[in-house]
Write an enzyme that holds these catalytic residues in place. Sequence first.
Site, PDB file in Angstrom:
ATOM      1  N   ARG A   1       0.804  -1.231   0.000  1.00  0.00           N
ATOM      2  CA  ARG A   1       0.000   0.000   0.000  1.00  0.00           C
ATOM      3  C   ARG A   1       0.831   1.273   0.000  1.00  0.00           C
ATOM      4  O   ARG A   1       0.310   2.356  -0.275  1.00  0.00           O
ATOM      5  CB  ARG A   1      -0.938   0.002   1.210  1.00  0.00           C
ATOM      6  CG  ARG A   1      -1.846  -1.227   1.269  1.00  0.00           C
ATOM      7  CD  ARG A   1      -2.865  -1.103   2.375  1.00  0.00           C
ATOM      8  NE  ARG A   1      -3.866  -0.087   2.066  1.00  0.00           N
ATOM      9  CZ  ARG A   1      -4.744   0.362   2.956  1.00  0.00           C
ATOM     10  NH1 ARG A   1      -4.730  -0.100   4.199  1.00  0.00           N
ATOM     11  NH2 ARG A   1      -5.626   1.282   2.614  1.00  0.00           N
TER      12      ARG A   1
ATOM     13  N   SER B   1      -8.654   1.340   6.564  1.00  0.00           N
ATOM     14  CA  SER B   1      -9.255   0.326   5.700  1.00  0.00           C
ATOM     15  C   SER B   1      -9.689   0.870   4.342  1.00  0.00           C
ATOM     16  O   SER B   1     -10.062   0.095   3.462  1.00  0.00           O
ATOM     17  CB  SER B   1     -10.475  -0.298   6.394  1.00  0.00           C
ATOM     18  OG  SER B   1     -11.524   0.660   6.501  1.00  0.00           O
ATOM     19  N   LYS B   2      -9.630   2.197   4.160  1.00  0.00           N
ATOM     20  CA  LYS B   2     -10.160   2.788   2.934  1.00  0.00           C
ATOM     21  C   LYS B   2      -9.202   2.564   1.751  1.00  0.00           C
ATOM     22  O   LYS B   2      -8.054   2.161   1.932  1.00  0.00           O
ATOM     23  CB  LYS B   2     -10.416   4.279   3.135  1.00  0.00           C
ATOM     24  CG  LYS B   2     -11.370   4.587   4.282  1.00  0.00           C
ATOM     25  CD  LYS B   2     -12.683   3.840   4.154  1.00  0.00           C
ATOM     26  CE  LYS B   2     -13.705   4.230   5.202  1.00  0.00           C
ATOM     27  NZ  LYS B   2     -13.396   3.769   6.560  1.00  0.00           N
ATOM     28  N   GLN B   3      -9.685   2.849   0.544  1.00  0.00           N
ATOM     29  CA  GLN B   3      -8.887   2.598  -0.667  1.00  0.00           C
ATOM     30  C   GLN B   3      -7.547   3.317  -0.606  1.00  0.00           C
ATOM     31  O   GLN B   3      -6.526   2.783  -1.048  1.00  0.00           O
ATOM     32  CB  GLN B   3      -9.657   3.035  -1.922  1.00  0.00           C
ATOM     33  CG  GLN B   3     -10.885   2.190  -2.236  1.00  0.00           C
ATOM     34  CD  GLN B   3     -12.159   2.778  -1.683  1.00  0.00           C
ATOM     35  OE1 GLN B   3     -12.148   3.496  -0.684  1.00  0.00           O
ATOM     36  NE2 GLN B   3     -13.283   2.494  -2.337  1.00  0.00           N
TER      37      GLN B   3
END
Length: 442
Positions: free
Chosen positions: A57, A230-232
């Site tokens: 990420r 947890s978001k994109q």
Amino acid sequence: MSPRDLSRRQFIAVTSATLLASQLPAEGVDLKSDDATKLAIEGGSKSLKNPSQKLIRWGEPERERLLSLLSQSTLLYWKAPQTTLLIQRFREHYPLKHVMTCSSGTAAVHVAIAAAGIGPGDEVITTPITDMGTVIGILFQQAVPVFADLNPHDYNLEIADVERKITSRTKAIIAVHLAGNPSKLNQLKQVADQHGLILIEDCAQAWGAAYQGKPVGTIGHIACWSLQDSKQITCGEGGIVASNDERFGQRLQPFADKGIDRNNVKQATEILATNYRMSELQAAFAAAQMTRMQGIAAQRAKLGNLLTREIQGLPGITAHQVDERDRCSYYSYILRIQPKFIHCGREQFVKALNAEGIAASAGYIPEPLYKKPLFQNHSFFAGRWPIREMGLTKMDYTKISCPEAEAILETCVLIRINQAMDEDYIRGIGAGIRKVTRHFTA
């Protein structure tokens, strides 16, 4: 050649070949001796034999921004380098004039509600299937959440029920783009305009989503995003609230900064507001993440739509419904099972999916918000609800029911989707869902 033209030997050969072909596994299903009907939970082969690629990420873009912080003399947000860059990159995707960074998505929604002038006894219509962050700001402004029912398969507000819930006390509608799926924004905006209401978009799960070619967040009067982990895209915790409407836009910054107008700090504070400021550390990370947003959203949209094609029309299953004119960025993929066709409970169904290697979970939230104890007991402030005691509302959440929302929560299954997955992996998920569904509908 007709059957009467075949010899006995030829007839046996043809029918045997046809029978064998009918029993072969579907294309893309990697099953051999177990065939396509034996579940992994019963000893069959998994539909997903290999794990998805590791989700990475963050990396150099984030490192570069964080290192740049070391040359700064302050980490306060106001006109600082990282916050300035974050707002600039945000506007490249969302052309909104007034933008305020916040400490969380919950904070962003609260700022929007406060800037909209929502006060004691005012009613705000929203969805009962959402995070508490959508309604916390309503309650802290001493206003009243009013829950409208949902469409059965896109999981967003049903326009007709929204209209039924409008009263003389209604001041706003909060549309939540659940799981990254755009709400019916043109219709909601029309309803809001007809009744003089403010439309707030909760885009917490909808980074990169688009409604009929327009980015979500650019159609309502005010919009909010979350940068929670947890978001994109994320900076761990954080949020953004933004607007093009001059009535509200200039009020966003003071309501997130203790009522201080940073453009005129000597001006007397006229509003009660809390401290929802984002630090430069968060802004630096978020600015780097913003460069990844469109690619992440496009990949998730492609994979989610592929999964729909893989399971569309499968008896006993209803796919996640997305308007073909929209882009859903799939915070998660939500399907529903149809109990009258599925000969097992949802928990058993999900366990079978898990055994196939599919990251699935039963349900979304345990119950609609109005069924939570603090709503059932009206115990929002030290066990009390002052505006009800003062006669500013007669709302009784023990009498509220949104039948479709309740049915959704009883029958939905969440499938995890992320940008590290590829199309073959999604096809494996589709094969696993087909396999489990066919087993329990046979």
